[in-house]
Scaffold this motif. Structure first.
Motif, PDB file in Angstrom:
ATOM      1  N   ILE A  45      35.488  31.004  44.248  1.00 54.56           N
ATOM      2  CA  ILE A  45      34.343  31.641  43.598  1.00 54.56           C
ATOM      3  C   ILE A  45      34.493  33.149  43.718  1.00 54.56           C
ATOM      4  CG2 ILE A  45      31.836  31.892  43.600  1.00 54.56           C
ATOM      5  CD1 ILE A  45      31.769  29.099  45.017  1.00 54.56           C
ATOM      6  N   THR A  46      34.651  33.834  42.590  1.00 52.71           N
ATOM      7  CA  THR A  46      34.848  35.277  42.618  1.00 52.71           C
ATOM      8  C   THR A  46      33.618  36.011  42.093  1.00 52.71           C
ATOM      9  OG1 THR A  46      35.863  35.287  40.409  1.00 52.71           O
ATOM     10  CG2 THR A  46      37.337  35.047  42.298  1.00 52.71           C
ATOM     11  N   PHE A  47      33.250  37.068  42.784  1.00 53.82           N
ATOM     12  CA  PHE A  47      32.238  37.999  42.299  1.00 53.82           C
ATOM     13  C   PHE A  47      32.985  39.238  41.772  1.00 53.82           C
ATOM     14  CE2 PHE A  47      30.406  35.456  45.715  1.00 53.82           C
ATOM     15  CZ  PHE A  47      29.345  34.867  45.043  1.00 53.82           C
ATOM     16  N   ASP A  48      32.465  39.860  40.710  1.00 51.32           N
ATOM     17  CA  ASP A  48      33.255  40.808  39.913  1.00 51.32           C
ATOM     18  C   ASP A  48      34.405  40.046  39.255  1.00 51.32           C
ATOM     19  OD1 ASP A  48      31.627  42.831  40.782  1.00 51.32           O
ATOM     20  OD2 ASP A  48      33.188  44.000  41.773  1.00 51.32           O
ATOM     21  N   ASP A  51      37.093  41.542  36.942  1.00 51.27           N
ATOM     22  CA  ASP A  51      38.095  42.387  37.590  1.00 51.27           C
ATOM     23  C   ASP A  51      39.152  41.552  38.306  1.00 51.27           C
ATOM     24  OD1 ASP A  51      36.709  44.533  36.631  1.00 51.27           O
ATOM     25  OD2 ASP A  51      35.849  45.132  38.555  1.00 51.27           O
ATOM     26  N   PHE A  52      38.733  40.437  38.884  1.00 46.66           N
ATOM     27  CA  PHE A  52      39.710  39.543  39.521  1.00 46.66           C
ATOM     28  C   PHE A  52      40.695  38.992  38.492  1.00 46.66           C
ATOM     29  CE2 PHE A  52      37.223  39.641  43.356  1.00 46.66           C
ATOM     30  CZ  PHE A  52      38.122  39.314  44.352  1.00 46.66           C
ATOM     31  N   PHE A  53      40.217  38.712  37.288  1.00 46.07           N
ATOM     32  CA  PHE A  53      41.119  38.222  36.241  1.00 46.07           C
ATOM     33  C   PHE A  53      41.952  39.348  35.643  1.00 46.07           C
ATOM     34  CE2 PHE A  53      37.877  34.684  35.814  1.00 46.07           C
ATOM     35  CZ  PHE A  53      38.717  33.694  36.301  1.00 46.07           C
ATOM     36  N   LYS A  54      41.322  40.492  35.337  1.00 46.74           N
ATOM     37  CA  LYS A  54      42.017  41.574  34.640  1.00 46.74           C
ATOM     38  C   LYS A  54      42.940  42.373  35.559  1.00 46.74           C
ATOM     39  CE  LYS A  54      41.175  45.658  31.741  1.00 46.74           C
ATOM     40  NZ  LYS A  54      40.141  46.489  31.074  1.00 46.74           N
ATOM     41  N   TYR A  55      42.424  42.799  36.693  1.00 50.95           N
ATOM     42  CA  TYR A  55      43.196  43.668  37.582  1.00 50.95           C
ATOM     43  C   TYR A  55      43.912  42.897  38.692  1.00 50.95           C
ATOM     44  CZ  TYR A  55      40.247  47.155  35.315  1.00 50.95           C
ATOM     45  OH  TYR A  55      39.596  47.922  34.375  1.00 50.95           O
ATOM     46  N   GLY A  56      43.273  41.848  39.206  1.00 52.39           N
ATOM     47  CA  GLY A  56      43.893  41.062  40.270  1.00 52.39           C
ATOM     48  C   GLY A  56      44.820  39.976  39.765  1.00 52.39           C
ATOM     49  N   GLN A  57      44.631  39.586  38.475  1.00 49.13           N
ATOM     50  CA  GLN A  57      45.419  38.500  37.877  1.00 49.13           C
ATOM     51  C   GLN A  57      45.455  37.286  38.804  1.00 49.13           C
ATOM     52  OE1 GLN A  57      49.122  40.664  36.954  1.00 49.13           O
ATOM     53  NE2 GLN A  57      48.427  40.812  34.829  1.00 49.13           N
ATOM     54  N   PRO A  80      30.703  37.728  36.590  1.00 55.60           N
ATOM     55  CA  PRO A  80      31.032  39.122  36.283  1.00 55.60           C
ATOM     56  C   PRO A  80      29.799  40.012  36.411  1.00 55.60           C
ATOM     57  CG  PRO A  80      30.695  37.907  34.262  1.00 55.60           C
ATOM     58  CD  PRO A  80      30.503  36.912  35.382  1.00 55.60           C
ATOM     59  N   TYR A  81      30.025  41.311  36.378  1.00 55.19           N
ATOM     60  CA  TYR A  81      28.895  42.245  36.392  1.00 55.19           C
ATOM     61  C   TYR A  81      28.806  42.941  35.041  1.00 55.19           C
ATOM     62  CZ  TYR A  81      32.475  45.839  37.305  1.00 55.19           C
ATOM     63  OH  TYR A  81      33.568  46.661  37.231  1.00 55.19           O
ATOM     64  N   PRO A  82      27.635  42.965  34.416  1.00 52.83           N
ATOM     65  CA  PRO A  82      27.493  43.601  33.101  1.00 52.83           C
ATOM     66  C   PRO A  82      27.436  45.113  33.157  1.00 52.83           C
ATOM     67  CG  PRO A  82      25.418  42.624  33.790  1.00 52.83           C
ATOM     68  CD  PRO A  82      26.434  42.202  34.805  1.00 52.83           C
ATOM     69  N   SER A  83      27.070  45.698  34.305  1.00 52.06           N
ATOM     70  CA  SER A  83      26.993  47.150  34.433  1.00 52.06           C
ATOM     71  C   SER A  83      27.014  47.517  35.909  1.00 52.06           C
ATOM     72  CB  SER A  83      25.716  47.691  33.790  1.00 52.06           C
ATOM     73  OG  SER A  83      24.575  47.308  34.544  1.00 52.06           O
ATOM     74  N   VAL A  84      27.311  48.781  36.189  1.00 47.77           N
ATOM     75  CA  VAL A  84      27.313  49.268  37.564  1.00 47.77           C
ATOM     76  C   VAL A  84      25.917  49.180  38.166  1.00 47.77           C
ATOM     77  CG1 VAL A  84      27.694  51.293  39.026  1.00 47.77           C
ATOM     78  CG2 VAL A  84      29.297  50.770  37.185  1.00 47.77           C
TER      79      VAL A  84
END
Length: 244
Positions: A45-48, A51-57, A80-84
Motif C-alpha cells: 500500500i503506497t501513499f503518494d 510518485d511511487f509509480f513515476k519516480y520510484g518505478q 495519490p495526492y491531488p495537490s500539495v
C-alpha cells in the motif's frame, strides 16, 4: 467494474463512510503480469502512489524481483495526492483531516482492496509504504491499527515531538515491523512548500526511541537528500525485507 488487466497501473475511486469524511477518493492499483484470482497475494500500500509509480518505478522493481524468485506474489495499491495542500491536510500527522483519513484507510480502503482482489487478509501480509509526509501517513496507520497493518516503511518521514509521543503511547508497538530511512543531507533543505526544514535531527530522535523498544525495527541513514534519487534504490531492498 474493476479492470483486472495485469501489468498496468489502473485508476479507480473509493467512497468514504467515515463520519466527517464524506468524500470519494482517487486510488491506484497495479496487478502483476502473472496476476490470477486463483492465488492469494500480499498487498503493498503506497501513499503518494503516483510518485511511487513515476519516480520510484515500484512496479518494475517488483517484477524484476519476482521474475528471479526473490519476492512473493503481491499487488500494489495506493492513494495519490491531488495537490500539495491536500497532502498537508490528509497525510500530515498535524493535518485537520488526518485522523479521519487514517480511519478511512483502515476501513473503507482496505475493505475495497480485499473485496476486489485475491489477497491475504492479515497484518503481516500488508505493507504500508510512503515518503516524507506520506511516510508519516504510513506510520500513523500502523500505529493506530497495529494488528490490521503490522508492517510499515517510511522514507524520510516528517517527525516532530507530537509524532514521537504517538509511538510512546502505543502499548502494542511490539506487534510492528518498521523500516525507517533518512538522508544525511536532510539536516537543512527546502521543502516543496518552500520552507527550510531539518528532518535528520527529529528522525534520529525517533530512531533513538524505537531502538530501545521491542518492535522489529530497521533504521538506515543514506547518502543523499530529500529526493527520489535517494529513495528509489532502496525500494527493492525494502520489498525483499518484507516479502522475500
Amino acid at each position: 467494474m474493476i479492470d483486472k488487466t495485469p501489468g498496468k497501473v489502473h485508476d479507480a475511486t473509493v467512497t468514504s463512510t467515515v463520519s466527517g469524511l464524506d468524500e470519494t477518493f482517487e486510488v491506484q492499483y497495479y496487478l502483476p503480469k502473472n496476476y490470477s484470482d486463483l492465488y492469494k497475494h500480499k498487498v503493498i500500500i503506497t501513499f503518494d502512489s503516483q510518485d511511487f509509480f513515476k519516480y520510484g518505478q515500484i512496479e518494475r522493481q517488483y517484477e524484476k524481483l519476482y521474475e528471479v524468485g526473490e519476492i512473493e506474489r503481491c499487488i500494489i495499491v495506493g492513494i495519490p495526492y491531488p495537490s500539495v495542500e491536500w497532502r498537508n491536510r490528509y497525510f500530515s500527522p498535524n493535518g485537520d483531516k488526518h485522523k479521519q483519513f487514517v480511519q478511512f484507510v483502515a476501513t473503507d480502503f482496505i475493505n475495497w482492496v480485499d473485496k476486489n482482489f485475491a489477497t491475504l487478509r492479515t497484518g503481516t501480509a500488508r505493507l504500508l509504504f510512503g515518503e516524507s509526509l506520506a511516510g508519516s501517513m504510513a506510520y500513523s496507520v500502523a500505529l493506530q491499527y497495529p494488528t490490521t497493518f503490522s508492517q510499515a516503511a517510511a522514507f524520510s518521514p516528517f517527525v516532530d515531538d507530537a509524532f514521537i509521543e504517538k509511538f510512546e503511547a502505543q502499548p502494542m508497538l511490539i506487534n510492528l515491523n518498521l523500516y525507517h530511512t533518512i538522508g544525511l543531507e536532510e539536516e537543512d533543505f527546502t521543502t516543496i512548500m518552500g520552507n527550510q526544514a531539518d528532518f535528520l535531527t527529529p528522525n534520529r530522535a525517533l530512531n533513538d526511541y524505537l531502538s530501545g523498544e521491542g518492535c522489529e525495527y530497521e533504521y538506515v541513514e543514506m547518502d543523499g537528500g530529500h529526493i527520489w534519487k535517494t529513495w528509489k534504490p532502496e525500494i527493492s531492498t525494502i520489498l525483499q525485507y518484507y516479502f522475500e
